[in-house]
Design a protein around this motif. Structure first.
Motif, PDB file in Angstrom:
ATOM      1  N   PRO A 171      35.696  37.729  39.176  1.00  0.00           N
ATOM      2  CA  PRO A 171      36.048  36.405  38.729  1.00  0.00           C
ATOM      3  C   PRO A 171      37.416  36.080  38.350  1.00  0.00           C
ATOM      4  O   PRO A 171      38.054  34.987  38.182  1.00  0.00           O
ATOM      5  CB  PRO A 171      35.186  36.255  37.298  1.00  0.00           C
ATOM      6  CG  PRO A 171      34.917  37.570  36.920  1.00  0.00           C
ATOM      7  CD  PRO A 171      34.919  38.276  38.152  1.00  0.00           C
ATOM      8  N   LYS A 172      38.420  37.051  38.270  1.00  0.00           N
ATOM      9  CA  LYS A 172      39.703  36.826  37.728  1.00  0.00           C
ATOM     10  C   LYS A 172      40.769  37.273  39.137  1.00  0.00           C
ATOM     11  O   LYS A 172      41.630  37.431  38.809  1.00  0.00           O
ATOM     12  CB  LYS A 172      40.070  37.814  36.803  1.00  0.00           C
ATOM     13  CG  LYS A 172      39.452  37.171  35.185  1.00  0.00           C
ATOM     14  CD  LYS A 172      40.016  38.229  34.144  1.00  0.00           C
ATOM     15  CE  LYS A 172      39.087  37.742  32.981  1.00  0.00           C
ATOM     16  NZ  LYS A 172      39.703  38.842  31.704  1.00  0.00           N
ATOM     17  N   GLY A 173      39.940  37.573  40.158  1.00  0.00           N
ATOM     18  CA  GLY A 173      40.698  37.770  41.326  1.00  0.00           C
ATOM     19  C   GLY A 173      40.940  39.399  41.559  1.00  0.00           C
ATOM     20  O   GLY A 173      41.489  39.491  42.666  1.00  0.00           O
ATOM     21  N   GLU A 174      40.460  40.110  40.675  1.00  0.00           N
ATOM     22  CA  GLU A 174      40.695  41.679  40.856  1.00  0.00           C
ATOM     23  C   GLU A 174      39.735  42.294  41.975  1.00  0.00           C
ATOM     24  O   GLU A 174      38.805  41.447  42.217  1.00  0.00           O
ATOM     25  CB  GLU A 174      40.387  42.417  39.556  1.00  0.00           C
ATOM     26  CG  GLU A 174      38.904  42.265  39.165  1.00  0.00           C
ATOM     27  CD  GLU A 174      38.383  40.896  38.687  1.00  0.00           C
ATOM     28  OE1 GLU A 174      37.358  41.328  37.904  1.00  0.00           O
ATOM     29  OE2 GLU A 174      39.039  39.940  38.554  1.00  0.00           O
ATOM     30  N   VAL A 175      40.032  43.053  42.395  1.00  0.00           N
ATOM     31  CA  VAL A 175      39.604  43.817  43.677  1.00  0.00           C
ATOM     32  C   VAL A 175      38.440  44.719  42.983  1.00  0.00           C
ATOM     33  O   VAL A 175      38.833  45.538  42.371  1.00  0.00           O
ATOM     34  CB  VAL A 175      40.293  44.722  44.525  1.00  0.00           C
ATOM     35  CG1 VAL A 175      39.698  45.309  45.869  1.00  0.00           C
ATOM     36  CG2 VAL A 175      41.457  43.625  45.425  1.00  0.00           C
ATOM     37  N   LYS A 176      37.010  44.300  43.254  1.00  0.00           N
ATOM     38  CA  LYS A 176      35.912  45.144  42.784  1.00  0.00           C
ATOM     39  C   LYS A 176      35.569  46.255  43.647  1.00  0.00           C
ATOM     40  O   LYS A 176      35.237  47.504  43.348  1.00  0.00           O
ATOM     41  CB  LYS A 176      34.764  44.197  42.460  1.00  0.00           C
ATOM     42  CG  LYS A 176      35.200  43.031  41.271  1.00  0.00           C
ATOM     43  CD  LYS A 176      33.888  42.418  41.133  1.00  0.00           C
ATOM     44  CE  LYS A 176      32.815  43.265  40.561  1.00  0.00           C
ATOM     45  NZ  LYS A 176      31.855  42.308  40.471  1.00  0.00           N
TER      46      LYS A 176
END
Length: 579
Positions: free
Chosen positions: A290-295
């Protein structure tokens, strides 16, 4: 038209910034003048061509039952937000704010606006089908505008939109527009092909491009001379070139290939045909939080025969890649393969990767691929024995000339083309997003089924020149030439007989409904003829004192550049025959 009252200023030298033939000749022939990057003034000669193109389009669109209206150039952002295209269109969509800070788009196309019209105006099944069109200025903020009107930022386009009750009706509307487009391009006098195409950013499920044939075209058109198959190279199906996988005949062996990082170089070093080699292309997809971080990062290894090229459109349609992919970074490649690019392969990767083999590669035996070791490759590689079957087998390559046609009726040929028209079956993509419904026979709401149909009006002008020109200038089809005929009096300033006869011929052609100009500028014959050869008027009638004494006129057809003579009394019939 009397040229002394008209305006054009031809150029003798090629403009330094002109990159393609149409750009160069339109500038030299005084058809356009640059105002800014990708933005042009259309000068009187150029505008005459545009108006003729528009007239043909209007006549055939009206004949097809389409209804003309006019939608604004400036469109509220709210409509684009309803379909999600405010974000998806990216920087090509020019966004502006008014004095109140409200967002607007300078339209590149009008799906949102026409769907808004439809949901307000079309309430009942009795009002369907409908097909609305307009001819309007468009703006796409190209990152690198080039090639004159071929890839400008501001341009004129005819776009049409059909609304039907169901898929069957929409298919009929699509077919009617396809036939209408064929009539339009036939009347324009252009050599073209209608080819199956990818739907691209517009969306939808059925699509054809209308391509003007030209050696300088940006697009590759694939067709089968022995059948009706034709498609843009992005969509053309590439069948497997090997129907059955051969048995292994070589032992797998790692071989040194110092400094040989391409399939062509490796094939030459090993004394093998390049068709025995396999190239590796590494892609990456990311799942973000949701915060643009790569999961999650997923690495894909796409395998193609060494002489084949990746088709990114096809790759983008694979499950898992369809939401967007990119080429992997060097760091990601090293982490997953233990080696830098140039020597990559599917055997013993450092980390798991998803292997996608092209149809032909999946049928290969005893092939050569990278060893995931610098300056080394592996030969004698076989599926099943040396490595697992690929995770997926798919058509991911561009076809090449000589490939079997996917319809099984011959082999493929490729020619260059310029896209000037496109028809799409949209389905309910926009009507669903914007809740464009009608009441069916039972009084229940149902989504309208849509199609959209575009023709690049100003692009046609450039494409016609790319198709028709020689070292002297433009060669127009008569239907869209700025003038059909030009009357050139030679020595008119010194001869009243020449002046009078030229005027009589001019009036006779006018009365016959021929679009004719008379060059009454008192220009030298060589300069006068050079201007009209550059401008590309289809027929030139030359009136000279010597020929008049013999009761004859000189006629020249621009496509042939060979002068002939005719008796004065036969002039009108002779001109009509040349046209």
């Amino acid at each position: 038209m009397r040229i002394s009252r008209f305006h054009f200023q031809t150029l003798k030298e090629d403009p330094s910034d002109a990159e393609v033939v149409s750009h160069r000749l339109m500038l030299r022939a005084s058809m356009i003048r640059r105002l800014g990057a990708g933005i042009y003034n259309y000068m009187p000669l150029g505008l005459r061509v545009i108006r003729k193109v528009e007239r043909i389009i209007r006549e055939e669109m009206d004949r097809s039952g389409a209804i003309e209206l006019l939608m604004p150039l400036v469109q509220p952002a709210e409509l684009w937000m309803e379909t999600g295209r405010w974000e998806k269109m990216g920087p090509e969509l020019l966004r502006v704010k008014d004095r109140h800070g409200r967002d607007f788009a300078i339209q590149p196309t009008s799906e949102e606006v026409i769907t808004d019209i439809a949901r307000q105006e079309l309430k009942s099944w009795r009002q369907l089908p409908k097909n609305f069109y307009h001819i309007q200025t468009k703006f796409r903020d190209e990152r690198r505008p080039r090639f004159g009107v071929m890839r400008g930022r501001e341009f004129t386009m005819k776009d049409a939109y059909s609304f039907d009750r169901d898929m069957a009706g929409a298919e009929k509307s699509y077919d009617a527009m396809f036939d209408c487009y064929c009539r339009i391009f036939d009347r324009l006098g252009l050599r073209y092909r209608a080819v199956a195409a990818d739907t691209g950013a517009i969306g939808g499920s059925r699509s054809h491009e209308f391509q003007v044939i030209a050696d300088t075209g940006e697009d590759a058109i694939v067709f089968c001379p022995q059948s009706d198959f034709a498609a843009n190279i992005e969509l053309a199906e590439a069948v497997a070139l090997v129907q059955q996988r051969a048995s292994a005949t070589e032992a797998m062996a790692v071989v040194p290939t110092p400094g040989k990082s391409t399939c062509a170089d490796v094939a030459r070093l090993l004394g093998l045909p390049i068709e025995r080699t396999v190239k590796s292309i590494v892609l990456a997809t990311e799942t973000r939080g949701p915060k643009g971080e790569v999961k999650e990062l997923r690495i894909w290894l796409l395998l193609l025969r060494g002489d084949h090229d990746l088709n990114e459109v096809k790759a983008g349609k694979l499950e898992g890649l369809g939401e967007g992919f990119r080429f992997a970074t060097v760091e990601e490649i090293e982490a997953h393969f233990g080696c830098r690019p140039g020597y990559l392969g599917p055997i013993k990767t450092a980390k798991p990767v998803t292997v996608v083999a092209d149809r032909t590669v999946a049928m290969m035996a005893d092939f050569v691929c990278g060893a995931n070791q610098w300056d080394h490759h592996i030969r004698g590689v076989n599926w099943g024995r040396d490595l697992p079957e690929p995770d997926r087998v798919a058509d991911i390559r561009n076809v090449v000339e000589g490939d079997p046609s996917p319809d099984g009726k011959g082999v493929l040929a490729i020619q260059r083309g310029i896209e000037v028209g496109h028809v799409f079956y949209l389905g309910t993509k926009y009507s669903e997003a914007m809740k464009a419904t009608y009441l069916d026979e039972s009084g229940k709401p149902a989504l309208m089924v849509m199609g959209c149909y575009g023709i690049g009006v100003t692009r046609i002008v450039g494409a016609a020149i790319e198709q028709g020109h020689d070292d002297k200038g433009i060669i127009w089809p008569a239907a869209i030439a700025p003038f059909e005929v030009v009357v050139c009096p030679v020595g008119a300033a010194k001869s009243e007989a020449v002046r009078n006869e030229a005027e009589a011929i001019y009036q006779e052609l006018l009365a016959a409904g021929i679009d004719v100009a008379i060059d009454d500028r008192d220009e030298r014959p060589g300069a006068m003829f050079a201007d009209w050869e550059l401008i590309g008027v289809p027929v030139r009638v030359t009136v000279g004192e010597r020929s008049l004494k013999e009761g004859k006129l000189e006629l020249l057809k621009r496509t042939e550049m060979a002068a002939s003579t005719c008796a004065r009394k036969d002039m009108l019939d002779a001109v009509r025959a040349l046209l």
